[in-house]
Design a protein around this motif. Sequence first.
Motif, mmCIF file in Angstrom:
data_model
loop_
_atom_site.group_PDB
_atom_site.id
_atom_site.type_symbol
_atom_site.label_atom_id
_atom_site.label_comp_id
_atom_site.label_asym_id
_atom_site.label_seq_id
_atom_site.Cartn_x
_atom_site.Cartn_y
_atom_site.Cartn_z
ATOM 1 N N LEU A 109 -4.462 7.142 -17.329
ATOM 2 C CA LEU A 109 -3.947 7.503 -15.885
ATOM 3 C C LEU A 109 -3.970 8.966 -15.675
ATOM 4 O O LEU A 109 -4.558 9.513 -14.579
ATOM 5 C CB LEU A 109 -2.627 6.848 -15.435
ATOM 6 N N GLY A 110 -3.382 9.659 -16.489
ATOM 7 C CA GLY A 110 -3.304 11.222 -16.141
ATOM 8 C C GLY A 110 -4.718 11.779 -16.197
ATOM 9 O O GLY A 110 -5.129 12.659 -15.151
ATOM 10 N N VAL A 111 -5.468 11.551 -17.134
ATOM 11 C CA VAL A 111 -6.852 12.110 -17.065
ATOM 12 C C VAL A 111 -7.726 11.486 -15.845
ATOM 13 O O VAL A 111 -8.383 12.376 -15.254
ATOM 14 C CB VAL A 111 -7.694 11.775 -18.736
ATOM 15 N N LYS A 112 -7.557 10.357 -15.714
ATOM 16 C CA LYS A 112 -8.425 10.084 -14.409
ATOM 17 C C LYS A 112 -7.927 10.490 -13.122
ATOM 18 O O LYS A 112 -8.569 10.990 -12.225
ATOM 19 C CB LYS A 112 -8.049 8.355 -14.204
ATOM 20 N N LYS A 113 -6.628 10.601 -13.110
ATOM 21 C CA LYS A 113 -6.088 11.755 -11.838
ATOM 22 C C LYS A 113 -6.533 12.946 -11.650
ATOM 23 O O LYS A 113 -6.535 13.498 -10.707
ATOM 24 C CB LYS A 113 -4.600 11.412 -11.659
ATOM 25 N N GLY A 114 -6.493 13.524 -12.888
ATOM 26 C CA GLY A 114 -7.061 14.998 -12.926
ATOM 27 C C GLY A 114 -8.419 15.220 -13.173
ATOM 28 O O GLY A 114 -8.759 16.550 -12.857
ATOM 29 N N ASP A 115 -9.216 14.550 -13.840
ATOM 30 C CA ASP A 115 -10.596 14.810 -13.739
ATOM 31 C C ASP A 115 -11.434 14.660 -12.799
ATOM 32 O O ASP A 115 -12.110 13.757 -12.421
ATOM 33 C CB ASP A 115 -10.932 13.789 -14.760
ATOM 34 N N LYS A 116 -11.620 15.796 -12.253
ATOM 35 C CA LYS A 116 -12.244 15.802 -10.759
ATOM 36 C C LYS A 116 -13.769 15.803 -10.719
ATOM 37 O O LYS A 116 -14.450 15.527 -9.711
ATOM 38 C CB LYS A 116 -11.659 16.860 -9.755
ATOM 39 N N ASN A 117 -14.315 16.283 -11.881
ATOM 40 C CA ASN A 117 -15.847 16.255 -11.980
ATOM 41 C C ASN A 117 -16.314 14.980 -12.973
ATOM 42 O O ASN A 117 -17.322 15.006 -13.351
ATOM 43 C CB ASN A 117 -16.441 17.445 -12.704
ATOM 44 N N PHE A 118 -15.288 13.970 -13.204
ATOM 45 C CA PHE A 118 -15.617 12.947 -13.971
ATOM 46 C C PHE A 118 -16.358 13.015 -15.229
ATOM 47 O O PHE A 118 -17.230 12.030 -15.559
ATOM 48 C CB PHE A 118 -16.404 11.856 -12.835
#
Length: 81
Positions: free
Chosen positions: A44-53
């Motif tokens: 969840l944290g990586v998904k929320k923070g990963d803005k360039n996917f």
Amino acid sequence: MNIEEFKKWLKKFEADKDGRITVKALRQAVHAMGGRFCQLKAKLGVKKGDKNFNGVIDDHEICHLVNFAEKHLVIKVVSTY
């Protein structure tokens, strides 16, 4: 802690020291704080923070993890201004 201390703390869990936080590294950080459901929270944290996917948190994206950390890790990150 301030944002720089937060970045430094997260990078302690980064295995290859390439400046990117993976799900595995974030899971270890959650676990180190005594968090439950470490794998789920890390994803969840990586998904929320990963803005360039690209699947990781790059150095310039770490600031996007602040809300996640405050909610799920009970860490208070303050501005250094």
